[in-house]
Design a protein around this motif. Structure first.
Motif: not given
Length: 157
Positions: A81-95
């Motif tokens: 829970p203390d780790a720096q966690k990142i979700l990298l979403i590739e090939g598209g955006g929020f829109v």
């Protein structure tokens, strides 16, 4: 580049397709392929217990919130829970998610609700990139910045 500059040792999970992220653009990167408990990328010597990047395409992420939900959630649950966690979403955006521009019948409102709910529940940051080339650049700079922050933190102690 000065010879005394250290290489950034990026750990690439063995389940990540070989050759997808080679970081050839960066002369100071050394890649280690190893089995990560969480995520697709981390940085040596800290590993996924302190920092990781989970890479997904929009289509993969849609599947991860539907048919692969239990496995995907288990990964976030077992993360420190203390780790720096990142979700990298590739090939598209929020829109693309907002407008349903992905190969799935997953309702856009449910998709966004799951994404933001999980980001708060499991405390991960979300980064959108257009393609794998941008993804490599993002992973490189995230690893580099994590190392810089760790050095600053260790210097204070």
């Amino acid at each position: 580049m000065p010879e005394n500059k250290k290489k950034i040792c990026i750990i690439c999970d063995t389940r990540e397709p070989s050759g997808l992220y080679m970081f050839k653009k960066f002369k100071d990167v050394f890649i280690i392929r190893d089995n990560l408990t969480c995520g697709d990328f981390s940085v040596f010597p800290y590993g996924d217990n302190e920092f990781f990047v989970e890479r997904k395409t929009v289509a993969d992420l849609s599947s991860s919130f539907t048919s692969g939900r239990e496995r995907f959630e288990a990964e976030w649950k077992r993360a420190n829970p203390d780790a720096q966690k990142i979700l990298l979403i590739e090939g598209g955006g929020f829109v693309d998610i907002l407008t349903g521009n992905y190969r799935s019948n997953f309702n856009p409102a449910s998709f966004l609700g799951s994404l933001f709910s999980w980001s708060m529940k499991y405390k991960f940051n979300i980064i959108f990139v257009a393609n794998s080339a941008e993804g490599q650049i993002a992973v490189y700079w995230l690893c580099r910045e994590f190392l810089r922050q760790k050095k600053l933190q260790e210097a204070k102690n």
